[in-house]
Scaffold this motif. Structure first.
Motif, PDB file in Angstrom:
ATOM      1  N   UNK A   1      78.982  31.435 -20.200  1.00  0.00           N
ATOM      2  CA  UNK A   1      80.357  30.966 -20.079  1.00  0.00           C
ATOM      3  C   UNK A   1      80.444  30.244 -18.732  1.00  0.00           C
ATOM      4  N   UNK A   2      80.749  28.960 -18.757  1.00  0.00           N
ATOM      5  CA  UNK A   2      80.583  28.101 -17.594  1.00  0.00           C
ATOM      6  C   UNK A   2      81.892  27.897 -16.841  1.00  0.00           C
ATOM      7  N   UNK A   3      81.809  27.940 -15.520  1.00  0.00           N
ATOM      8  CA  UNK A   3      82.961  27.610 -14.668  1.00  0.00           C
ATOM      9  C   UNK A   3      82.810  26.186 -14.152  1.00  0.00           C
ATOM     10  N   UNK A   4      83.899  25.425 -14.150  1.00  0.00           N
ATOM     11  CA  UNK A   4      83.870  24.048 -13.692  1.00  0.00           C
ATOM     12  C   UNK A   4      84.172  23.934 -12.204  1.00  0.00           C
ATOM     13  N   UNK A   5      84.251  22.695 -11.741  1.00  0.00           N
ATOM     14  CA  UNK A   5      84.562  22.430 -10.340  1.00  0.00           C
ATOM     15  C   UNK A   5      85.964  22.938  -9.987  1.00  0.00           C
ATOM     16  N   UNK A   6      86.130  23.430  -8.737  1.00  0.00           N
ATOM     17  CA  UNK A   6      87.471  23.612  -8.191  1.00  0.00           C
ATOM     18  C   UNK A   6      87.830  22.342  -7.437  1.00  0.00           C
ATOM     19  N   UNK A   7      89.088  21.907  -7.574  1.00  0.00           N
ATOM     20  CA  UNK A   7      89.505  20.601  -7.079  1.00  0.00           C
ATOM     21  C   UNK A   7      90.401  20.728  -5.851  1.00  0.00           C
TER      22      UNK A   7
ATOM     23  N   UNK B   1      84.600  26.106 -21.197  1.00  0.00           N
ATOM     24  CA  UNK B   1      83.240  25.563 -21.091  1.00  0.00           C
ATOM     25  C   UNK B   1      82.198  26.632 -21.386  1.00  0.00           C
ATOM     26  N   UNK B   2      81.099  26.206 -22.009  1.00  0.00           N
ATOM     27  CA  UNK B   2      80.010  27.136 -22.324  1.00  0.00           C
ATOM     28  C   UNK B   2      78.715  26.349 -22.468  1.00  0.00           C
ATOM     29  N   UNK B   3      77.615  27.098 -22.488  1.00  0.00           N
ATOM     30  CA  UNK B   3      76.293  26.524 -22.754  1.00  0.00           C
ATOM     31  C   UNK B   3      75.442  27.592 -23.438  1.00  0.00           C
ATOM     32  N   UNK B   4      74.874  27.260 -24.598  1.00  0.00           N
ATOM     33  CA  UNK B   4      73.973  28.155 -25.331  1.00  0.00           C
ATOM     34  C   UNK B   4      72.638  27.444 -25.524  1.00  0.00           C
ATOM     35  N   UNK B   5      71.553  28.197 -25.366  1.00  0.00           N
ATOM     36  CA  UNK B   5      70.228  27.576 -25.384  1.00  0.00           C
ATOM     37  C   UNK B   5      69.195  28.540 -25.949  1.00  0.00           C
ATOM     38  N   UNK B   6      68.283  27.989 -26.756  1.00  0.00           N
ATOM     39  CA  UNK B   6      67.087  28.706 -27.199  1.00  0.00           C
ATOM     40  C   UNK B   6      65.883  27.812 -26.974  1.00  0.00           C
ATOM     41  N   UNK B   7      64.784  28.428 -26.529  1.00  0.00           N
ATOM     42  CA  UNK B   7      63.595  27.647 -26.177  1.00  0.00           C
ATOM     43  C   UNK B   7      62.349  28.476 -26.455  1.00  0.00           C
ATOM     44  N   UNK B   8      61.314  27.819 -26.975  1.00  0.00           N
ATOM     45  CA  UNK B   8      60.032  28.490 -27.212  1.00  0.00           C
ATOM     46  C   UNK B   8      58.893  27.520 -26.902  1.00  0.00           C
ATOM     47  N   UNK B   9      57.833  28.046 -26.311  1.00  0.00           N
ATOM     48  CA  UNK B   9      56.652  27.257 -25.989  1.00  0.00           C
ATOM     49  C   UNK B   9      55.413  28.100 -26.286  1.00  0.00           C
ATOM     50  N   UNK B  10      54.512  27.548 -27.098  1.00  0.00           N
ATOM     51  CA  UNK B  10      53.246  28.202 -27.428  1.00  0.00           C
ATOM     52  C   UNK B  10      52.120  27.279 -26.986  1.00  0.00           C
ATOM     53  N   UNK B  11      51.149  27.818 -26.268  1.00  0.00           N
ATOM     54  CA  UNK B  11      49.999  27.019 -25.849  1.00  0.00           C
ATOM     55  C   UNK B  11      48.733  27.847 -25.969  1.00  0.00           C
ATOM     56  N   UNK B  12      47.611  27.159 -26.123  1.00  0.00           N
ATOM     57  CA  UNK B  12      46.298  27.808 -26.195  1.00  0.00           C
ATOM     58  C   UNK B  12      45.349  27.022 -25.302  1.00  0.00           C
ATOM     59  N   UNK B  13      44.980  27.598 -24.178  1.00  0.00           N
ATOM     60  CA  UNK B  13      44.129  26.921 -23.206  1.00  0.00           C
ATOM     61  C   UNK B  13      42.670  27.327 -23.416  1.00  0.00           C
ATOM     62  N   UNK B  14      41.823  26.334 -23.651  1.00  0.00           N
ATOM     63  CA  UNK B  14      40.390  26.570 -23.836  1.00  0.00           C
ATOM     64  C   UNK B  14      39.634  25.988 -22.644  1.00  0.00           C
ATOM     65  N   UNK B  15      38.995  26.835 -21.853  1.00  0.00           N
ATOM     66  CA  UNK B  15      38.127  26.403 -20.762  1.00  0.00           C
ATOM     67  C   UNK B  15      36.687  26.469 -21.256  1.00  0.00           C
ATOM     68  N   UNK B  16      36.103  25.300 -21.492  1.00  0.00           N
ATOM     69  CA  UNK B  16      34.740  25.218 -22.031  1.00  0.00           C
ATOM     70  C   UNK B  16      33.779  25.027 -20.869  1.00  0.00           C
TER      71      UNK B  16
END
Length: 699
Positions: A266-272, A291-306
């Protein structure tokens, strides 16, 4: 303030005072400890000292000795992050030179890194945000709140590269790189849990643990954060989680990582009003309770050191990412609802080979495919040229590919030279899902495709003068294609397809000195940017801005004696417009040579650490932000501020730490962000003095 909050405030302050009394009693009493316990504590202290003085980084997508890098790199260790117990990433990152992260409402933030604070497309695309070396968002779909998805609360280290990134990194690494590193599942055993309680109904719980052997390892972690809100009708509920699995074989090491983030704010705006942040009747109010902001995020990685591939060492990292967000644009007269999402599939790769004793060759290829959507809808009636109804509805498919190469030459033991180049090709396919026309101030282009090819490069030299002194210099170019919102969220004064890629040319040089009792780094830089894209005071987009940036930085770590350690970061930067532009608002007329707004020249963060005895430690932190202009014409300004924080910790047993934090101990009235827009001074007020207490347990 309601009764519940008052009770919570008095309870927290009472607990903190009790902890201080215990500290004084403990110091005054007999502090002898058993020999074995003391030896264990001293061994742990020595290990922490070694971590501070010998740091490896991933500037080149691999562990490297920081002291030998021809670049300006800041870092935060897990020890320091535990001491800070941050409720917001700004508390951590602002301890580094030339970094200024402005905290907005809740977890929102804007960033400056060898730059003014940048907003809009510039704020989104000028900094590269990474989690374990993988971009958190696709390059053309960046978020101005770039650290939202980063696992800062579960990290083992955070690294910040100041200035254009190495050729191993591409789009958006204009002003620098933020890389948040998690624990290695192949080198983690045991874990920790912590709980922090603070005023304003805040609580922060985190846990992470792992187990590994010579073949495989598992790692998991979770952070749950609740913020009741410093201001009216504001607050945050946030969950972050991570999982990692590692497997080691004779031919390669593999690390599979999953990072998750859910945010409800739940977002607060500028005071004037003039200096509204100083008015106790205004500072806690919220002009934008909707005001509000809702967010979902996902990250999948597979690191191969050869380890061995026909004479090459290789690292290949495929990844998948997904994000979805909706928020009310309370900072615009329209107060429109924006909904956006994108998903990506891609990989990072590099191959390294020593050609002989003097030459090393690195080559690589990165590829990314992204599909993203954006809609913007205004529910309120027409206001000015902001019209009620649908503003935009479009989809963009983005394809990016980037080969790169770098040659390193070491002509002698003391000298090292390197030259590298990267070619980034980006193609956007834009699909307009509504009528192609103009409505009010909004221009909706017909279906089209756009391509951008940028070439970035770096020349660098370093010289090891003595075993304590290291000099470096570099000449680099950073570049990025426009953000998709820059290209397709158009306004009626723009010409469709007029944007070019933004470029920044940088020269920097520096000196590092290290010995057993103190270390420091001094660096200086000069940069020029072309095709700078931003929104002017009339609310219209500028596509061809030019700016210059120059300054110097100091980072120092000094042991004053066996108990006192002083750390400081100091930076001076001059960020100027290099073009002229007239607008209808006199306060926003741009004149070449003027300071860019929201660009304080001086920034400083200084900390005094006191090891009271083997169990007690304190830190006093001073934060200084110079005055800065809040409009482009340099006719309005914010006077700056100095804020002090106090931290105290007690380790009754090696595996347990109790801590207390007092933020803003002088109860200073200040603003985390000051701005002048639509004829008003407006601010995000900084919090008054507040207390947090907590416990951390290792096993």
């Amino acid at each position: 303030m309601n009764t519940c909050v008052l009770k919570s405030t008095y309870l927290l302050r009472g607990l903190f005072l009790a902890l201080l009394v215990c500290a004084n009693f403990y110091v005054a009493a007999d502090t002898k400890v058993e020999a074995e316990s003391k030896a264990e504590t001293e061994a742990e202290s020595d290990n922490q000292e070694e971590q501070l003085h010998t740091i490896v980084i991933t500037l080149e997508r691999r562990p490297t000795d920081k002291a030998t890098q021809a670049a300006s790199v800041g870092h935060l260790t897990e020890i320091e992050m535990d001491r800070v117990a941050a409720q917001h990433p700004a508390e951590l990152l602002n301890r580094l030179p030339s970094v200024w992260v402005q905290q907005g409402s809740g977890q929102e933030h804007l960033t400056a890194l060898r730059s003014p604070v940048l907003t809009g497309g510039a704020g989104s695309g000028s900094f590269l945000y990474l989690q374990d070396g993988v971009p958190l968002r696709s390059a053309g779909f960046a978020n101005v709140n770039g650290l939202f998805g980063a696992q800062t609360g579960l990290a083992r280290q955070i690294e910040v590269v100041r200035g254009p990134g190495d050729v191993t990194y591409g789009s958006n690494a204009i002003h620098g790189i933020f890389n948040v590193l998690s624990d290695d599942p192949l080198a983690t055993s045991g874990g920790s849990g912590s709980l922090t309680l603070a005023e304003f109904e805040r609580s922060d719980f985190s846990w992470k643990g792992g187990k590994s052997d010579s073949v495989s390892g598992l790692l998991a972690g979770v952070q749950i954060f609740h913020d009741g809100g410093y201001r009216d009708d504001s607050g945050v509920d946030q969950i972050k989680g991570q999982f990692a699995y590692g497997y080691s074989a004779a031919e390669y090491d593999m690390r599979l990582r999953l990072s998750l983030h859910h945010l409800e704010q739940e977002t607060a705006g500028f005071v004037l009003g003039d200096n509204a942040y100083e008015d106790d009747a205004l500072r806690r109010t919220n002009p934008n309770p909707e005001a509000f902001r809702d967010l979902d995020h996902a990250l999948i990685s597979a690191e191969f050191d050869i380890h061995e591939l026909s004479g090459w060492q290789a690292t290949i990292t495929p990844y998948v990412r997904w994000t979805e967000m909706e928020f009310l644009m309370h900072f615009l007269p329209s107060k429109a609802l924006e909904e956006n999402d994108h998903w990506s599939l891609g990989f990072l790769s590099q191959f390294r080979r020593e050609l002989n004793e003097q030459f090393e060759l690195l080559v690589g290829f990165d590829w990314d495919y992204t599909e993203g959507n954006l809609t913007e809808t205004q529910a309120r009636p027409d206001i000015f040229s902001f019209t009620q109804g649908l503003h935009y509805d479009y989809q963009v498919t983005a394809k990016e590919m980037a080969p790169f190469a770098r040659l390193r030459w070491q002509p002698s033991q003391d000298w090292q030279l390197q030259a590298g180049m990267r070619i980034n090709h980006t193609r956007y396919d834009y699909d307009n899902k509504t009528v192609a026309d103009s409505v009010g101030r909004f221009l909706r282009a017909a279906d089209r495709d756009d391509s951008f090819t940028t070439v970035t490069s770096k020349l660098a030299a370093s010289y090891q003068a003595t075993n304590k002194d290291f000099w470096f210099a570099s000449l680099a170019r950073g570049a990025r294609p426009p953000q998709t919102t820059d290209l397709y969220r158009l306004q009626i004064n723009q010409t469709i397809g007029e944007l070019d890629a933004e470029t920044l040319d940088s020269f920097e040089m520096g000196w590092r000195h290290t010995n057993s009792s103190y270390q420091f780094e001094i660096s200086a830089y000069s940069m020029r940017k072309r095709n700078f894209f931003f929104r002017d005071a009339d609310g219209f987009n500028v596509t061809n801005g030019k700016t210059s940036h120059s300054g110097f930085e100091l980072a120092a770590n000094i042991d004053l004696n066996q108990q006192l350690n002083w750390q400081t970061s100091l930076s001076y930067g001059r960020h100027k417009y290099q073009f002229n532009r007239d607008v209808s608002r006199d306060s926003e007329i741009i004149s070449s040579g003027d300071d860019i707004d929201t660009a304080p020249r001086w920034l400083a963060n200084s900390r005094l650490l006191w090891d009271i005895n083997s169990s007690w430690q304190s830190e006093l932190e001073l934060i200084y932000v110079d005055d800065y202009y809040t409009d482009a014409a340099n006719s309005n300004d914010y006077s700056g501020h100095t804020v002090a924080n106090l931290r105290l910790s007690w380790q009754p047993k090696p595996q347990v730490t109790l801590f207390a934090r007092v933020r803003n101990i002088a109860d200073k009235r200040f603003a985390t962000r000051a701005d002048f827009a639509f004829g008003n001074e407006r601010y995000f007020p900084g919090e008054e003095r507040n207390v947090a207490i907590g416990i951390k347990y290792w096993y």
